[in-house]
Scaffold this motif. Sequence first.
Motif, short mmCIF file in Angstrom:
data_model
loop_
_atom_site.label_atom_id
_atom_site.label_comp_id
_atom_site.label_asym_id
_atom_site.label_seq_id
_atom_site.Cartn_x
_atom_site.Cartn_y
_atom_site.Cartn_z
N ALA A 67 11.72 17.95 14.51
CA ALA A 67 11.66 18.56 15.85
C ALA A 67 12.27 17.60 16.87
CB ALA A 67 10.21 18.88 16.21
N ARG A 68 11.98 16.32 16.72
CA ARG A 68 12.51 15.31 17.66
C ARG A 68 14.04 15.29 17.59
NH1 ARG A 68 14.16 10.15 18.40
NH2 ARG A 68 14.42 9.79 16.18
N GLN A 69 14.55 15.30 16.36
CA GLN A 69 16.01 15.24 16.21
C GLN A 69 16.69 16.50 16.76
OE1 GLN A 69 17.05 14.18 12.21
NE2 GLN A 69 15.89 12.29 12.33
N PHE A 70 16.05 17.65 16.50
CA PHE A 70 16.59 18.92 17.01
C PHE A 70 16.58 18.90 18.54
CE2 PHE A 70 16.43 23.41 18.19
CZ PHE A 70 17.26 24.03 17.27
N ALA A 71 15.50 18.38 19.12
CA ALA A 71 15.36 18.32 20.58
C ALA A 71 16.44 17.40 21.17
CB ALA A 71 13.97 17.83 20.95
#
Length: 346
Positions: free
Chosen positions: A42-46
């Motif tokens: 999720a962090r990388q996608f964000a």
Amino acid sequence: MANTKVAIIGGGQVAETKHLPSYSEIEGVEIVAVLNSNKENARQFALKNNIPGYYGDIHELLKKEQPDLVSVCTPNKYHYEHVTAALKAGCHVLCEKPPSILAEEAKEMMELAERKGVVLSYNFQHRFSLEARRIREEYRQGKLGDVYHINLSALRRSGVPGWGSFIDKDLQGGGPLIDIGIHMLDTAFYILGFPKVKKVTGKMFNKIGPYKSEGSFGQWNPEKYEVEDSFFGFIELTNGGLIQISTSFALNIKETKQLNAEFHGDKAGATLYPLEIYSDHKGELVSLVQEDMVEDHAERRAIHSFVRKCRGSAEEDIASGEEGFKIQTIIESLYKSAELGESIYI
Ligand SMILES: NC(=O)c1ccc[n+]([C@@H]2O[C@H](COP(=O)([O-])OP(=O)(O)OC[C@H]3O[C@@H](n4cnc5c(N)ncnc54)[C@H](O)[C@@H]3O)[C@@H](O)[C@H]2O)c1
């Protein structure tokens, strides 16, 4: 006017290629957060997509971000859990197709949205194509007459998806029928105004998926191939009409893929892609409508319509919770028929 806050549940392929670009085109829409069961993903996608919030827990996301709208883009198994959580938090929800795995879940989701007074919609984008809209219009004006036979195809010669969870029965609930056939099914029912179904009969095969490992959609692990690779079904309508559906990830057809709907009425016939309406005069084909529609990003219009509906536009024609429940009921009944080897009355 305050911004419309959107949260993305399940930051994967469809969220990135369809939902984010569509929302980014709409004035006053702000993507506030993304959820992934793996918080690092999720962090990388964000980070990649300039989204300020990222979460590993949906309840925390809903509580902290209080989004107005939620896009559910997780694997099918989690649609019910994520849609229900978002509806309970008072959010409008756009859920990817299929609505769920079970018809009972789709029914609960529909009823919950009604109780909460929020919009629940499903991303059946083919019904938003210019072609589908035009055939629907012509059908409603009587140009096709009594449409008594419909032929739906969503076939690939060698197109088992090599990414995601599309061959996992537990996560997906099934193979091509619930994944790609469902699009043509929804489009046909939308065009015909959701006629009532009397009974369905289905038969499924698994002759190629577990025995090959590579195709035009990448590689897969044949040992983990758990879903049907082909499904063929008949849907009999209470008005006497018959819908035939043929759908496959891997079928020895000539073309790489076929995605189409043909409508056969007593006055004229129609083909969805490319749009054509035709009849016969003394043995000669008469073309009544023939248009090569330009690529119009139907999926974007589906999402734009959803946002306008949530913002209060009464005219928006979205794929509703009730229609999602009806489609899910047909899908579930077709699978049940294939498993039991008998027709299912609805
Ligand atoms: N409308 C269309 O034409 C279309 C096209 C492709 C996919 N889809 C639908 O979109 C959904 C997702 O497909 P995709 O191709 O994007 O798959 P994907 O695997 O690329 O993305 C799914 C994402 O959800 C995350 N995820 C998995 N379980 C989760 C959980 N419990 N909680 C939070 N996140 C979780 C995964 O890590 C992944 O990032 C499916 O339901 C699929 O049917 C629709």
